[in-house]
Design a protein around this motif. Structure first.
Motif, PDB file in Angstrom:
ATOM      1  N   SER A 217       1.004  -1.095   0.108  1.00  0.00           N
ATOM      2  CA  SER A 217       0.027   0.160   0.020  1.00  0.00           C
ATOM      3  C   SER A 217       0.840   1.305   0.076  1.00  0.00           C
ATOM      4  N   THR A 218       2.196   1.095   0.252  1.00  0.00           N
ATOM      5  CA  THR A 218       3.041   2.414   0.309  1.00  0.00           C
ATOM      6  C   THR A 218       4.079   2.212  -0.989  1.00  0.00           C
ATOM      7  N   PRO A 219       3.774   2.745  -2.243  1.00  0.00           N
ATOM      8  CA  PRO A 219       4.541   2.744  -3.106  1.00  0.00           C
ATOM      9  C   PRO A 219       5.937   3.353  -3.024  1.00  0.00           C
ATOM     10  N   ILE A 220       7.044   3.004  -3.638  1.00  0.00           N
ATOM     11  CA  ILE A 220       8.304   3.675  -3.427  1.00  0.00           C
ATOM     12  C   ILE A 220       8.439   4.738  -4.236  1.00  0.00           C
ATOM     13  N   GLU A 221       9.172   5.901  -3.608  1.00  0.00           N
ATOM     14  CA  GLU A 221       9.234   7.089  -4.364  1.00  0.00           C
ATOM     15  C   GLU A 221      10.085   6.808  -5.658  1.00  0.00           C
ATOM     16  N   THR A 222       9.420   7.720  -6.550  1.00  0.00           N
ATOM     17  CA  THR A 222      10.090   7.359  -8.063  1.00  0.00           C
ATOM     18  C   THR A 222      10.631   8.876  -8.479  1.00  0.00           C
ATOM     19  N   GLY A 223      11.727   8.858  -9.300  1.00  0.00           N
ATOM     20  CA  GLY A 223      12.204  10.224  -9.960  1.00  0.00           C
ATOM     21  C   GLY A 223      12.526   9.740 -11.426  1.00  0.00           C
ATOM     22  N   GLY A 224      13.180  10.753 -11.967  1.00  0.00           N
ATOM     23  CA  GLY A 224      13.395  10.927 -13.213  1.00  0.00           C
ATOM     24  C   GLY A 224      14.896  10.099 -13.304  1.00  0.00           C
ATOM     25  N   LYS A 225      15.594  10.364 -14.476  1.00  0.00           N
ATOM     26  CA  LYS A 225      17.177   9.754 -14.815  1.00  0.00           C
ATOM     27  C   LYS A 225      17.962  10.915 -14.894  1.00  0.00           C
ATOM     28  N   HIS A 226      17.734  12.153 -14.497  1.00  0.00           N
ATOM     29  CA  HIS A 226      18.657  12.988 -14.746  1.00  0.00           C
ATOM     30  C   HIS A 226      19.340  13.145 -13.463  1.00  0.00           C
ATOM     31  N   ALA A 227      20.830  13.006 -13.704  1.00  0.00           N
ATOM     32  CA  ALA A 227      21.623  13.310 -12.732  1.00  0.00           C
ATOM     33  C   ALA A 227      22.995  13.741 -13.268  1.00  0.00           C
ATOM     34  N   SER A 228      23.307  14.577 -12.761  1.00  0.00           N
ATOM     35  CA  SER A 228      24.646  15.324 -13.334  1.00  0.00           C
ATOM     36  C   SER A 228      25.728  14.830 -12.637  1.00  0.00           C
ATOM     37  N   GLU A 229      26.866  14.171 -13.461  1.00  0.00           N
ATOM     38  CA  GLU A 229      27.932  13.511 -12.739  1.00  0.00           C
ATOM     39  C   GLU A 229      28.698  14.445 -11.787  1.00  0.00           C
ATOM     40  N   ASN A 230      28.739  15.912 -12.222  1.00  0.00           N
ATOM     41  CA  ASN A 230      29.677  16.797 -11.397  1.00  0.00           C
ATOM     42  C   ASN A 230      28.339  18.003 -11.024  1.00  0.00           C
ATOM     43  N   MET A 231      27.852  17.887  -9.771  1.00  0.00           N
ATOM     44  CA  MET A 231      27.012  18.987  -9.439  1.00  0.00           C
ATOM     45  C   MET A 231      27.636  20.226  -9.152  1.00  0.00           C
ATOM     46  N   ALA A 232      28.859  20.404  -9.116  1.00  0.00           N
ATOM     47  CA  ALA A 232      29.375  21.772  -9.193  1.00  0.00           C
ATOM     48  C   ALA A 232      29.205  22.297 -10.712  1.00  0.00           C
ATOM     49  N   ARG A 233      29.185  21.547 -11.546  1.00  0.00           N
ATOM     50  CA  ARG A 233      28.845  22.344 -13.223  1.00  0.00           C
ATOM     51  C   ARG A 233      27.425  22.364 -13.243  1.00  0.00           C
ATOM     52  N   GLN A 234      26.410  21.685 -12.406  1.00  0.00           N
ATOM     53  CA  GLN A 234      25.235  21.664 -12.825  1.00  0.00           C
ATOM     54  C   GLN A 234      24.704  23.078 -13.029  1.00  0.00           C
ATOM     55  N   PRO A 235      24.014  23.712 -14.044  1.00  0.00           N
ATOM     56  CA  PRO A 235      23.592  25.195 -14.198  1.00  0.00           C
ATOM     57  C   PRO A 235      22.561  25.506 -13.085  1.00  0.00           C
ATOM     58  N   ASN A 236      22.693  26.681 -12.725  1.00  0.00           N
ATOM     59  CA  ASN A 236      21.647  27.075 -11.572  1.00  0.00           C
ATOM     60  C   ASN A 236      21.024  28.282 -12.435  1.00  0.00           C
ATOM     61  N   THR A 237      19.726  27.740 -13.084  1.00  0.00           N
ATOM     62  CA  THR A 237      18.937  28.559 -13.712  1.00  0.00           C
ATOM     63  C   THR A 237      17.485  28.961 -13.258  1.00  0.00           C
ATOM     64  N   GLY A 238      17.573  28.837 -11.793  1.00  0.00           N
ATOM     65  CA  GLY A 238      16.363  29.217 -10.887  1.00  0.00           C
ATOM     66  C   GLY A 238      15.326  28.259 -10.936  1.00  0.00           C
ATOM     67  N   ILE A 239      14.127  28.663 -10.324  1.00  0.00           N
ATOM     68  CA  ILE A 239      13.076  27.797 -10.070  1.00  0.00           C
ATOM     69  C   ILE A 239      11.697  28.373 -10.706  1.00  0.00           C
ATOM     70  N   ARG A 240      10.987  27.569 -11.574  1.00  0.00           N
ATOM     71  CA  ARG A 240       9.643  27.969 -12.027  1.00  0.00           C
ATOM     72  C   ARG A 240       8.468  27.089 -11.556  1.00  0.00           C
ATOM     73  N   PHE A 241       7.438  27.918 -11.074  1.00  0.00           N
ATOM     74  CA  PHE A 241       6.251  27.315 -10.792  1.00  0.00           C
ATOM     75  C   PHE A 241       4.856  27.709 -11.935  1.00  0.00           C
ATOM     76  N   GLU A 242       4.389  26.658 -12.589  1.00  0.00           N
ATOM     77  CA  GLU A 242       3.525  27.245 -13.548  1.00  0.00           C
ATOM     78  C   GLU A 242       2.073  26.362 -13.066  1.00  0.00           C
ATOM     79  N   GLN A 243       1.035  27.127 -12.925  1.00  0.00           N
ATOM     80  CA  GLN A 243      -0.006  27.047 -12.595  1.00  0.00           C
ATOM     81  C   GLN A 243      -0.128  25.764 -11.705  1.00  0.00           C
ATOM     82  N   VAL A 244       0.502  25.581 -10.513  1.00  0.00           N
ATOM     83  CA  VAL A 244       0.754  24.812  -9.443  1.00  0.00           C
ATOM     84  C   VAL A 244      -0.558  24.622  -8.477  1.00  0.00           C
ATOM     85  N   ARG A 245      -1.099  23.563  -8.413  1.00  0.00           N
ATOM     86  CA  ARG A 245      -2.154  23.268  -7.402  1.00  0.00           C
ATOM     87  C   ARG A 245      -2.090  22.155  -6.435  1.00  0.00           C
ATOM     88  N   VAL A 246      -2.180  22.359  -5.498  1.00  0.00           N
ATOM     89  CA  VAL A 246      -2.169  21.376  -4.260  1.00  0.00           C
ATOM     90  C   VAL A 246      -3.457  21.024  -3.449  1.00  0.00           C
TER      91      VAL A 246
END
Length: 483
Positions: A217-246
């Motif tokens: 009854s408790t599914p495992i957390e699932t995510g995508g496949k994107h994983a940068s090998e070098n997080m220091a080089r991961q671009p930081n382009t900000g955060i965007r919310f689009e029509q988010v409803r909770v």
């Protein structure tokens, strides 16, 4: 459990999870293994003895064979009763454990408000209910053996009667009769053992079934496949919310209602608003502690669902007003997740969080064990440890949810200076009930009923004479608006 969706922890109490994982699974598997081993041995013994009985006298063996369906019927009925009682006992045990958990967590409030007697009655009521269930279970399991022996005695009487008739007709010898009775009496021991396995077998199955039900009854957390090998080089382009409803189950209105928001890389924004406006829901969406009902959220240009969860969460440092610390050393708590902590870096983080003096006064320094949730430390010290943890992680996105709420003025000033240095060049989201602490944010977001009502700098919002100005003038910045 560590990979389960976080809804598990909102739907299950800590005591219920502890009971299932620590007690039910352990006792259930032990019961099943020991019971199955003895059952296999007894079944093989029964088969061998029945074969011998057939060889000695097949006619008398047919009488004995009638005994097995009758015993099976009795075992089936009583096992069903035992299963129901066991399931009810597990639930009653969890309820009792939950009361104990609540009384441990609220021990000060219970004493302060004189609630000892009411809590004692609550405990006794649940304890008596559990006791009744266990007594019923004991009665049911105890009834199985005498019923089985009664059936066996009845069969033995029939066998003796038929054997006497056969001897009168010279159809059976005395030696054959003695051999048959001896073998039949040897059947009683494995039959008694088999009748006694119903209770532990039922208990084990009920416990394992509950654990498996929890897993299913408790599914495992699932995510995508994107994983940068070098997080220091991961671009930081900000955060965007689009029509988010909770929308939370059972809530009359959504916590967030069609929210749109862009947060630029390196920008410091402050979220303000009354209790229930959606501030905490918004920040909990980012590391996917909760999920959106609809809409999309992008971090560094990539949708949350496309991020590998470990990599996504590595980009956030989160400091909440509700601090939880592990019963480990100060260094282990500050460097949480780092298998090889850098002690010099730990010490710098502690000093930046204004804890240097505290560490110097401890006999084992940063290797001091803090105890259960560090309850021997003050609220301000515990919160500063959480801030030191965020400083050590040094993530590109910083979330401060009432991070300085438990600090005195002097400590807060020192920590704010450290946080301001940390926030430079990072995307920062700050929730604070004291509006004076967010006046220097690049942008202030005013929320109400899950929507953004105002956006701007401190002086701009005051000039608009809207909700923010009202909160500021009325002095509500001294009240906790945390959702």
């Amino acid at each position: 459990m560590l990979d389960a969706r976080l809804t598990l922890f909102s739907e299950q109490s800590a005591s219920a999870l502890t009971n299932t994982i620590v007690y039910e699974i352990t006792s259930g598997t032990q019961n099943l293994v020991s019971t199955l081993m003895s059952t296999v041995r007894d079944i093989l013994t029964l088969i061998a003895l029945m074969g011998y009985l057939l060889y000695v006298n097949w006619q008398l063996t047919l009488i004995v064979a009638v005994l097995f369906p009758m015993i099976s019927w009795v075992v089936k009925k009583i096992s069903r009763r035992l299963y129901q009682l066991t399931r009810a006992s597990i639930g009653a045990t969890e309820e009792l454990a939950y009361v104990v958990e609540e009384n441990v967590l609220a021990h000060r409030d219970i004493r302060l408000h004189g609630a000892r007697n009411s809590q004692l009655r609550r405990f006794e009521k649940l304890g008596q209910a559990l006791q009744r269930l266990q007594l019923k279970s004991r009665v049911a399991s105890s009834a199985l053996t005498p019923l089985t022996q009664l059936l066996a005695a009845t069969a033995l009487s029939l066998v003796i009667t038929v054997a006497l008739l056969q001897s009168e007709r010279n159809e059976a010898s005395v030696g054959g009769f003695v051999s048959f009775i001896t073998a039949m009496l040897m059947l009683l021991a494995p039959m008694k053992h088999l009748s006694g396995v119903a209770a532990p077998l039922t208990s084990g199955l009920a416990a394992i079934e509950k654990a498996l039900g929890l897993i299913e009854s408790t599914p495992i957390e699932t995510g995508g496949k994107h994983a940068s090998e070098n997080m220091a080089r991961q671009p930081n382009t900000g955060i965007r919310f689009e029509q988010v409803r909770v929308s939370y189950p059972g809530a009359s209105q959504p916590a967030l209602d069609g929210l749109d928001l862009d947060i630029q890389a390196g920008e410091t924004i402050a979220l303000v608003g009354a209790s229930g406006s959606g501030k905490t829901t918004l920040v909990n969406l980012l590391p996917r502690f909760i999920e959106v009902s609809s809409g999309r959220i992008y971090v560094d240009g990539l949708a949350l669902q496309d991020w590998n969860l470990v990599q996504l969460r590595s980009r956030f440092a989160f400091v909440s007003q509700h601090v939880v610390l592990l019963n480990e050393s100060i260094a282990a708590n500050v460097a949480l997740g780092d298998e090889a902590p850098d002690e010099a870096r730990v010490m710098r983080s502690l000093e930046a969080a204004n804890l240097g003096t505290l560490i110097e006064g401890l006999p084992s320094g940063i290797h001091t064990i803090v105890g259960h949730n560090a309850t021997q430390l003050s609220g301000g010290q515990r919160q500063r440890l959480a801030i030191a943890r965020a400083l050590y992680k040094d993530a590109p996105i910083l979330i401060l949810d009432e991070a300085t709420s438990a600090l005195d003025t002097q400590s807060e000033r020192a920590v704010q200076e450290a946080l301001e240095r940390l926030m430079k060049g990072r995307t920062s989201i700050v929730i604070a009930h004291r509006l004076s602490t967010v006046q220097h944010a690049d942008r202030i977001i005013v929320m109400e009923a899950g929507k953004i009502t105002e956006t701007g700098k401190h002086h701009e919002l005051l000039a608009r004479n809207g909700l923010y100005a009202k909160l500021y003038r009325l002095g509500l910045h001294e009240v906790d608006y945390q959702q």
